[in-house]
Design a protein around this motif. Structure first.
Motif, PDB file in Angstrom:
ATOM      1  N   PHE A 204       6.079   2.511   3.253  1.00 47.52           N
ATOM      2  CA  PHE A 204       4.854   3.252   3.528  1.00 47.52           C
ATOM      3  C   PHE A 204       3.675   2.662   2.755  1.00 47.52           C
ATOM      4  CE2 PHE A 204       2.320   7.352   3.469  1.00 47.52           C
ATOM      5  CZ  PHE A 204       1.942   7.237   4.794  1.00 47.52           C
ATOM      6  N   SER A 205       3.944   2.191   1.545  1.00 45.22           N
ATOM      7  CA  SER A 205       2.889   1.522   0.775  1.00 45.22           C
ATOM      8  C   SER A 205       2.410   0.281   1.504  1.00 45.22           C
ATOM      9  CB  SER A 205       3.420   1.151  -0.621  1.00 45.22           C
ATOM     10  OG  SER A 205       2.492   0.354  -1.320  1.00 45.22           O
ATOM     11  N   ASP A 206       3.351  -0.484   2.080  1.00 48.28           N
ATOM     12  CA  ASP A 206       2.965  -1.668   2.845  1.00 48.28           C
ATOM     13  C   ASP A 206       2.138  -1.277   4.072  1.00 48.28           C
ATOM     14  OD1 ASP A 206       4.345  -3.271   1.076  1.00 48.28           O
ATOM     15  OD2 ASP A 206       6.164  -3.338   2.292  1.00 48.28           O
ATOM     16  N   LEU A 207       2.523  -0.195   4.739  1.00 45.34           N
ATOM     17  CA  LEU A 207       1.815   0.229   5.949  1.00 45.34           C
ATOM     18  C   LEU A 207       0.385   0.664   5.644  1.00 45.34           C
ATOM     19  CD1 LEU A 207       4.629   2.221   7.790  1.00 45.34           C
ATOM     20  CD2 LEU A 207       3.656   0.019   8.452  1.00 45.34           C
ATOM     21  N   VAL A 208       0.196   1.424   4.556  1.00 42.53           N
ATOM     22  CA  VAL A 208      -1.170   1.854   4.249  1.00 42.53           C
ATOM     23  C   VAL A 208      -2.017   0.668   3.799  1.00 42.53           C
ATOM     24  CG1 VAL A 208      -0.571   4.250   3.743  1.00 42.53           C
ATOM     25  CG2 VAL A 208      -0.596   2.571   1.880  1.00 42.53           C
ATOM     26  N   ALA A 209      -1.378  -0.334   3.176  1.00 47.00           N
ATOM     27  CA  ALA A 209      -2.107  -1.547   2.807  1.00 47.00           C
ATOM     28  C   ALA A 209      -2.581  -2.283   4.060  1.00 47.00           C
ATOM     29  CB  ALA A 209      -1.226  -2.453   1.958  1.00 47.00           C
ATOM     30  N   MET A 210      -1.747  -2.298   5.090  1.00 49.83           N
ATOM     31  CA  MET A 210      -2.145  -2.911   6.361  1.00 49.83           C
ATOM     32  C   MET A 210      -3.273  -2.126   7.023  1.00 49.83           C
ATOM     33  SD  MET A 210       1.622  -3.765   7.928  1.00 49.83           S
ATOM     34  CE  MET A 210       2.847  -4.622   6.937  1.00 49.83           C
ATOM     35  N   ARG A 211      -3.175  -0.799   6.995  1.00 50.54           N
ATOM     36  CA  ARG A 211      -4.204   0.039   7.611  1.00 50.54           C
ATOM     37  C   ARG A 211      -5.538  -0.101   6.886  1.00 50.54           C
ATOM     38  NH1 ARG A 211      -1.882   5.594   6.995  1.00 50.54           N
ATOM     39  NH2 ARG A 211      -4.040   6.167   7.463  1.00 50.54           N
ATOM     40  N   HIS A 212      -5.478  -0.380   5.597  1.00 50.46           N
ATOM     41  CA  HIS A 212      -6.710  -0.518   4.821  1.00 50.46           C
ATOM     42  C   HIS A 212      -7.574  -1.655   5.346  1.00 50.46           C
ATOM     43  CE1 HIS A 212      -9.319  -1.520   1.351  1.00 50.46           C
ATOM     44  NE2 HIS A 212      -9.243  -0.222   1.095  1.00 50.46           N
ATOM     45  N   GLU A 213      -6.961  -2.657   5.952  1.00 51.24           N
ATOM     46  CA  GLU A 213      -7.706  -3.812   6.436  1.00 51.24           C
ATOM     47  C   GLU A 213      -8.705  -3.442   7.525  1.00 51.24           C
ATOM     48  OE1 GLU A 213      -4.855  -6.771   7.536  1.00 51.24           O
ATOM     49  OE2 GLU A 213      -4.106  -7.007   5.503  1.00 51.24           O
ATOM     50  N   SER A 214      -8.428  -2.367   8.264  1.00 52.23           N
ATOM     51  CA  SER A 214      -9.338  -1.939   9.329  1.00 52.23           C
ATOM     52  C   SER A 214     -10.043  -0.625   9.000  1.00 52.23           C
ATOM     53  CB  SER A 214      -8.573  -1.790  10.654  1.00 52.23           C
ATOM     54  OG  SER A 214      -7.510  -0.863  10.515  1.00 52.23           O
ATOM     55  N   GLN A 215      -9.912  -0.176   7.764  1.00 58.71           N
ATOM     56  CA  GLN A 215     -10.578   1.060   7.355  1.00 58.71           C
ATOM     57  C   GLN A 215     -12.070   0.804   7.209  1.00 58.71           C
ATOM     58  OE1 GLN A 215      -8.485   3.303   4.344  1.00 58.71           O
ATOM     59  NE2 GLN A 215     -10.400   4.043   3.432  1.00 58.71           N
ATOM     60  N   GLU A 216     -12.887   1.574   7.888  1.00 59.34           N
ATOM     61  CA  GLU A 216     -14.331   1.284   7.951  1.00 59.34           C
ATOM     62  C   GLU A 216     -15.032   1.629   6.646  1.00 59.34           C
ATOM     63  OE1 GLU A 216     -16.151   3.029  11.352  1.00 59.34           O
ATOM     64  OE2 GLU A 216     -14.867   1.972  12.786  1.00 59.34           O
ATOM     65  N   ALA A 217     -14.874   2.851   6.171  1.00 60.40           N
ATOM     66  CA  ALA A 217     -15.530   3.260   4.924  1.00 60.40           C
ATOM     67  C   ALA A 217     -14.551   3.064   3.775  1.00 60.40           C
ATOM     68  CB  ALA A 217     -15.953   4.716   5.005  1.00 60.40           C
ATOM     69  N   ARG A 218     -14.871   2.137   2.865  1.00 58.63           N
ATOM     70  CA  ARG A 218     -13.966   1.876   1.767  1.00 58.63           C
ATOM     71  C   ARG A 218     -14.717   1.355   0.559  1.00 58.63           C
ATOM     72  NH1 ARG A 218     -10.452  -3.342   3.751  1.00 58.63           N
ATOM     73  NH2 ARG A 218     -12.167  -4.766   4.155  1.00 58.63           N
ATOM     74  N   ILE A 219     -14.105   1.522  -0.588  1.00 58.68           N
ATOM     75  CA  ILE A 219     -14.664   1.090  -1.858  1.00 58.68           C
ATOM     76  C   ILE A 219     -14.001  -0.199  -2.331  1.00 58.68           C
ATOM     77  CG2 ILE A 219     -15.024   1.710  -4.280  1.00 58.68           C
ATOM     78  CD1 ILE A 219     -14.885   4.651  -3.425  1.00 58.68           C
ATOM     79  N   PHE A 220     -12.685  -0.286  -2.108  1.00 57.61           N
ATOM     80  CA  PHE A 220     -11.879  -1.372  -2.659  1.00 57.61           C
ATOM     81  C   PHE A 220     -11.628  -2.480  -1.646  1.00 57.61           C
ATOM     82  CE2 PHE A 220     -10.765   2.574  -4.872  1.00 57.61           C
ATOM     83  CZ  PHE A 220     -10.969   2.197  -6.193  1.00 57.61           C
ATOM     84  N   LYS A 221     -11.278  -3.650  -2.146  1.00 53.06           N
ATOM     85  CA  LYS A 221     -10.990  -4.789  -1.278  1.00 53.06           C
ATOM     86  C   LYS A 221      -9.593  -4.731  -0.665  1.00 53.06           C
ATOM     87  CE  LYS A 221     -13.979  -8.162  -3.639  1.00 53.06           C
ATOM     88  NZ  LYS A 221     -14.000  -9.459  -4.354  1.00 53.06           N
ATOM     89  N   SER A 222      -8.726  -3.939  -1.246  1.00 52.15           N
ATOM     90  CA  SER A 222      -7.360  -3.806  -0.697  1.00 52.15           C
ATOM     91  C   SER A 222      -6.879  -2.368  -0.836  1.00 52.15           C
ATOM     92  CB  SER A 222      -6.401  -4.750  -1.426  1.00 52.15           C
ATOM     93  OG  SER A 222      -6.172  -4.328  -2.764  1.00 52.15           O
TER      94      SER A 222
END
Length: 222
Positions: A204-222
């Motif tokens: 699940f940690s890997d999956l949310v890391a993948m989803r973060h790549e297309s997350q529009e509003a974000r603070i962090f690079k990963s």
């Protein structure tokens, strides 16, 4: 008779400390210029979607990540690199997504670049590999080095949660302290592990890391 100033107390017991310990503490300090504060390891998405909202949920997430996820793999790779094994390509291959690859590559390059500026001869490598290579000549037990690495890894993610959830600073420090036994146990296992022991169950940690790549509003690079 004049009394001694409070600060002029004679020291009769000196805790042994080595240059290696001081160096490693410096290298793994938040003040060392890795840019680690910019990376959440996918944690931002888990916090954004409500998976992690409390200190207890954060502790469970990080504890599993350390014992059976990317934290475990990093510790095994670090110990292997310290033994002299060439594991840089393997470390890159184990990155579960593009942002995880960038996270370990960018921090490893920054780590090596800073050490070169300090007079050390070290090439760029993924972060755990670079730390392992840099500590090959150390006499500290590999488990100690791996434990301090995992402590720095956990500390950075705790600070991400403190800023984002938000958690209070006290809650963040309680979480980090509670992770201590898991960090030590994982480091001990990693020091005795081989590359055959690599693997992650923190899907699940890997999956949310993948989803973060297309997350529009974000603070962090990963």
């Amino acid at each position: 008779m004049a009394t001694a100033a409070p600060w002029a107390i004679a020291t009769t017991t000196i805790i042994p400390m080595t240059i290696e310990q001081l160096e490693l503490t410096q290298w793994l300090s938040p003040a060392f210029p890795l840019g680690s504060f910019a990376y959440s390891h996918g944690l931002e998405t888990a916090m954004s979607d409500g998976t992690i909202t409390t200190a207890e949920e954060l502790q469970d997430w990080l504890g599993f990540l350390i014992a059976a996820g990317s934290g475990w793999n990093d510790a095994v790779l670090l110990c292997a690199a310290q033994r002299g094994e060439d594991v840089a390509a393997l470390a890159r291959a184990l990155a579960s997504c593009a942002e995880r690859w960038e996270e370990t590559e960018a921090q490893g390059a920054a780590f090596a670049r800073t050490l070169r500026a300090m007079g050390h001869d070290i090439a760029d490598a993924p972060l755990p590999v670079a730390v392992g290579i840099a500590t090959r000549a150390f006499t500290l037990p590999p488990a100690t080095i791996a434990a301090l690495y995992l402590q720095a890894f956990a500390s950075n993610l705790v600070q991400c949660a403190v800023r984002f959830v938000p958690l209070g600073q006290s809650d963040g420090q309680r979480v980090l302290a509670a992770l201590g036994p898991e960090i030590i146990a994982t480091a001990d296992r990693a020091a005795q592990a081989t590359l055959d022991d690599l693997g992650s169950a923190a899907f699940f940690s890997d999956l949310v890391a993948m989803r973060h790549e297309s997350q529009e509003a974000r603070i962090f690079k990963s």
